[in-house]
Design a protein around this motif. Structure first.
Motif, PDB file in Angstrom:
ATOM      1  N   VAL A 230       0.829  -1.209   0.000  1.00 44.37           N
ATOM      2  CA  VAL A 230       0.000   0.000   0.000  1.00 44.37           C
ATOM      3  C   VAL A 230       0.860   1.254   0.000  1.00 44.37           C
ATOM      4  N   LEU A 231       1.892   1.271   0.849  1.00 45.21           N
ATOM      5  CA  LEU A 231       2.718   2.462   0.995  1.00 45.21           C
ATOM      6  C   LEU A 231       3.515   2.765  -0.272  1.00 45.21           C
ATOM      7  N   GLY A 232       4.057   1.743  -0.922  1.00 51.09           N
ATOM      8  CA  GLY A 232       4.859   1.959  -2.120  1.00 51.09           C
ATOM      9  C   GLY A 232       4.086   2.683  -3.215  1.00 51.09           C
ATOM     10  N   PRO A 233       2.934   2.147  -3.650  1.00 54.46           N
ATOM     11  CA  PRO A 233       2.163   2.856  -4.679  1.00 54.46           C
ATOM     12  C   PRO A 233       1.707   4.247  -4.252  1.00 54.46           C
ATOM     13  N   LEU A 234       1.409   4.414  -2.957  1.00 53.72           N
ATOM     14  CA  LEU A 234       1.008   5.735  -2.476  1.00 53.72           C
ATOM     15  C   LEU A 234       2.135   6.745  -2.665  1.00 53.72           C
ATOM     16  N   LEU A 235       3.344   6.346  -2.289  1.00 55.25           N
ATOM     17  CA  LEU A 235       4.484   7.245  -2.434  1.00 55.25           C
ATOM     18  C   LEU A 235       4.784   7.523  -3.902  1.00 55.25           C
ATOM     19  N   LEU A 355      14.040   9.847  -1.849  1.00 54.34           N
ATOM     20  CA  LEU A 355      13.025   8.840  -1.562  1.00 54.34           C
ATOM     21  C   LEU A 355      12.211   8.526  -2.805  1.00 54.34           C
ATOM     22  N   ALA A 356      11.881   9.555  -3.580  1.00 54.86           N
ATOM     23  CA  ALA A 356      11.109   9.343  -4.812  1.00 54.86           C
ATOM     24  C   ALA A 356      11.870   8.435  -5.772  1.00 54.86           C
ATOM     25  N   ALA A 357      13.182   8.653  -5.883  1.00 57.10           N
ATOM     26  CA  ALA A 357      13.989   7.810  -6.770  1.00 57.10           C
ATOM     27  C   ALA A 357      14.050   6.384  -6.245  1.00 57.10           C
ATOM     28  N   ALA A 358      14.103   6.230  -4.920  1.00 57.56           N
ATOM     29  CA  ALA A 358      14.220   4.894  -4.333  1.00 57.56           C
ATOM     30  C   ALA A 358      12.949   4.082  -4.501  1.00 57.56           C
ATOM     31  N   VAL A 359      11.792   4.721  -4.363  1.00 58.19           N
ATOM     32  CA  VAL A 359      10.535   3.971  -4.455  1.00 58.19           C
ATOM     33  C   VAL A 359      10.057   3.849  -5.892  1.00 58.19           C
ATOM     34  N   GLY A 360      10.693   4.557  -6.812  1.00 66.93           N
ATOM     35  CA  GLY A 360      10.265   4.493  -8.204  1.00 66.93           C
ATOM     36  C   GLY A 360      10.353   3.105  -8.785  1.00 66.93           C
ATOM     37  N   ASP A 404      20.954  -0.271  14.486  1.00 69.03           N
ATOM     38  CA  ASP A 404      21.328   0.804  13.560  1.00 69.03           C
ATOM     39  C   ASP A 404      22.163   0.266  12.402  1.00 69.03           C
ATOM     40  N   ARG A 405      23.052  -0.688  12.682  1.00 74.42           N
ATOM     41  CA  ARG A 405      23.886  -1.265  11.617  1.00 74.42           C
ATOM     42  C   ARG A 405      23.020  -1.962  10.582  1.00 74.42           C
ATOM     43  N   ARG A 406      22.024  -2.705  11.025  1.00 74.45           N
ATOM     44  CA  ARG A 406      21.139  -3.401  10.092  1.00 74.45           C
ATOM     45  C   ARG A 406      20.333  -2.422   9.245  1.00 74.45           C
ATOM     46  N   ILE A 407      19.853  -1.370   9.877  1.00 75.37           N
ATOM     47  CA  ILE A 407      19.076  -0.388   9.124  1.00 75.37           C
ATOM     48  C   ILE A 407      19.966   0.340   8.126  1.00 75.37           C
ATOM     49  N   ASP A 408      21.184   0.676   8.543  1.00 77.40           N
ATOM     50  CA  ASP A 408      22.121   1.349   7.643  1.00 77.40           C
ATOM     51  C   ASP A 408      22.428   0.499   6.398  1.00 77.40           C
ATOM     52  N   ALA A 409      22.317  -0.812   6.534  1.00 78.81           N
ATOM     53  CA  ALA A 409      22.625  -1.699   5.420  1.00 78.81           C
ATOM     54  C   ALA A 409      21.521  -1.729   4.368  1.00 78.81           C
ATOM     55  N   LEU A 410      20.326  -1.242   4.698  1.00 71.91           N
ATOM     56  CA  LEU A 410      19.227  -1.208   3.727  1.00 71.91           C
ATOM     57  C   LEU A 410      19.522  -0.138   2.677  1.00 71.91           C
ATOM     58  N   SER A 411      19.337  -0.488   1.430  1.00 75.62           N
ATOM     59  CA  SER A 411      19.648   0.457   0.332  1.00 75.62           C
ATOM     60  C   SER A 411      18.812   1.738   0.437  1.00 75.62           C
ATOM     61  N   LEU A 412      17.613   1.634   0.979  1.00 78.66           N
ATOM     62  CA  LEU A 412      16.747   2.788   1.077  1.00 78.66           C
ATOM     63  C   LEU A 412      17.338   3.864   1.967  1.00 78.66           C
ATOM     64  N   PHE A 413      18.152   3.451   2.960  1.00 76.37           N
ATOM     65  CA  PHE A 413      18.646   4.407   3.944  1.00 76.37           C
ATOM     66  C   PHE A 413      20.151   4.656   3.833  1.00 76.37           C
ATOM     67  N   ARG A 414      20.784   4.174   2.788  1.00 82.63           N
ATOM     68  CA  ARG A 414      22.217   4.432   2.630  1.00 82.63           C
ATOM     69  C   ARG A 414      22.477   5.861   2.190  1.00 82.63           C
TER      70      ARG A 414
END
Length: 414
Positions: A230-235, A355-360, A404-414
């Motif tokens: 739901v969140l992806g298409p909304l963004l 964020l727009a580029a990441a969810v595109g 924090d290390r795990r979250i930093d490893a997500l491409s969305l938050f790099r």
């Protein structure tokens, strides 16, 4: 004529020199207020109690009320309202000592803007006995005159005038602020209109309608769906044709209406006309298969997008500490969802284009939250204290750093 022009030029040069000297003395190398600017969970909890006890929606028009607010709780409320910088409040017998520090970009002048004031309550309202900006002393009456002028010219002038009529008595006693007032509902109505003018309410209504449409589509024939579905298409939809501030605002609206929906809270508390907005069909949104993680993620994302990261972090930790005392128990998995949601909210506030580029290219639950199945959960207070020593202890900090290390490893938050 030449003499007149020469005189005017001399006055202008003197004024410029004076302003330059004031700037050098107003910005300092040392902060007046030191310490951690992140509010603690316990401080947030006490401030929420103060707000709840004085919630105007629980008062009838014309209700007389006396409120007593401890200096520490008042300080927390001030810092929540400021959002930037850090303030301290010390209440004495008849006096309030107020200090504030704002970090500014490093310059040859210094790194901190420091303000200090000694305030009393006089027959005509607040009296500023001493005021200092950096190392520049300002006469109290002159500061009050400038403050009154600025308030009179601001958009908040009508609300503040009404507030003055409502408050009958203010007193500073050691460690406590005492206020007697009569509740007038028009203050709340005016505040709502100021915080959310008609155009912003229309945007929130549009965001809510889009959320309903996507939830209904995702819920066709099922009762549960991944949050990212739901969140992806909304963004993605919100990003169409928008950029910069407009894009950030569209994202903030979506996060807010989604957070209200997932938390089970009625957005009509914020926008009364929302009571007439359509509701989506029953659908549970989950994150990594869990409803509670989706709730933690979205509420923290909305808080960070609208109120700033320190508040979102403090609320997240505070919720887990409360759970350890009397709820489901402390959960590092929930805390991870809080942290990841906060990071998303920070992207919305600071870099919506990224964020727009990441969810595109699409969004999945695994892109929003790292694996959490191995993180300790359901620890009541005694077990949490025994295993991790409480919030901030070394064992707790090691687990926090791992999250924090795990979250930093997500491409969305790099």
């Amino acid at each position: 004529m030449k003499r007149l022009l020469a005189g005017l030029l001399a006055v202008i040069l003197l004024l410029l020199a004076g302003v330059t000297v004031l700037a050098f003395r107003a910005i300092q190398d040392t902060p007046l207020v030191t310490g951690d600017s992140v509010l603690s969970p316990s401080a947030i909890g006490r401030a929420k109690t103060v707000i709840r006890l004085n919630d105007p929606r629980r008062l009838r028009p014309g209700t007389h009320r006396e409120s007593r607010i401890l200096a520490g709780d008042l300080e927390t409320l001030v810092n929540l309202a400021l959002r930037r910088g850090h303030a301290t409040v010390v209440l004495e017998d008849g006096l309030a000592d107020l200090r504030y520090t704002l970090a500014v970009p490093p310059t040859p002048l210094g790194r901190y803007l420091n303000l200090w004031a000694r305030v009393a309550v006089g027959p005509d309202g607040l009296e500023f006995h001493k005021v200092r900006v950096g190392s520049v002393p300002i006469p109290g009456p002159l500061f009050r005159m400038g403050l009154d002028y600025a308030i009179g010219k601001s958009e908040l002038a009508p609300e503040l005038a009404l507030l003055r009529q409502t408050i009958h008595h203010v007193a500073f006693v050691p460690g406590e602020l005492r206020i007697r007032y009569t509740w007038k509902p028009e203050i709340l109505d005016s505040a709502r209109a100021r915080v959310l003018p008609p155009e912003d309410r229309e945007r929130l209504a549009a965001a809510h309608l889009r959320l309903v449409a996507h939830m209904d589509r995702a819920g066709d024939g099922r009762r549960q769906a991944p949050l990212a579905e739901v969140l992806g298409p909304l963004l993605q939809e919100a990003a169409n044709g928008k950029a910069g501030t407009e894009l950030g605002q569209a994202y903030r609206n979506l996060l807010l209406v989604t957070a209200f929906q997932l938390s089970g809270r009625n957005i009509a508390q914020l926008v009364p006309e929302a009571a007439q907005w359509p509701r989506p069909r029953p659908l549970t949104l989950t994150l990594r298969g869990r409803e509670d993680l989706a709730q933690h993620f979205m509420v923290s994302a909305a808080l960070a997008a609208w109120a700033g990261e320190p508040l979102a972090s403090a609320v997240g930790v505070g919720k887990e500490v409360d759970d350890a005392r009397s709820g489901s128990g402390f959960s590092f998995a929930d805390l991870a969802a809080d942290r990841a949601g906060t990071r998303l909210g920070e992207l919305v506030a600071g870099n919506p284009q990224r964020l727009a580029a990441a969810v595109g290219a699409g969004l999945s639950d695994t892109a929003l939250l790292p694996p959490v199945t191995d993180l300790p959960e359901s620890m009541m207070a005694a077990e949490f204290q025994r295993r991790f020593g409480g919030v901030g202890a070394p064992a707790y900090q090691r687990m926090s750093d791992e999250i924090d290390r795990r979250i930093d490893a997500l491409s969305l938050f790099r």
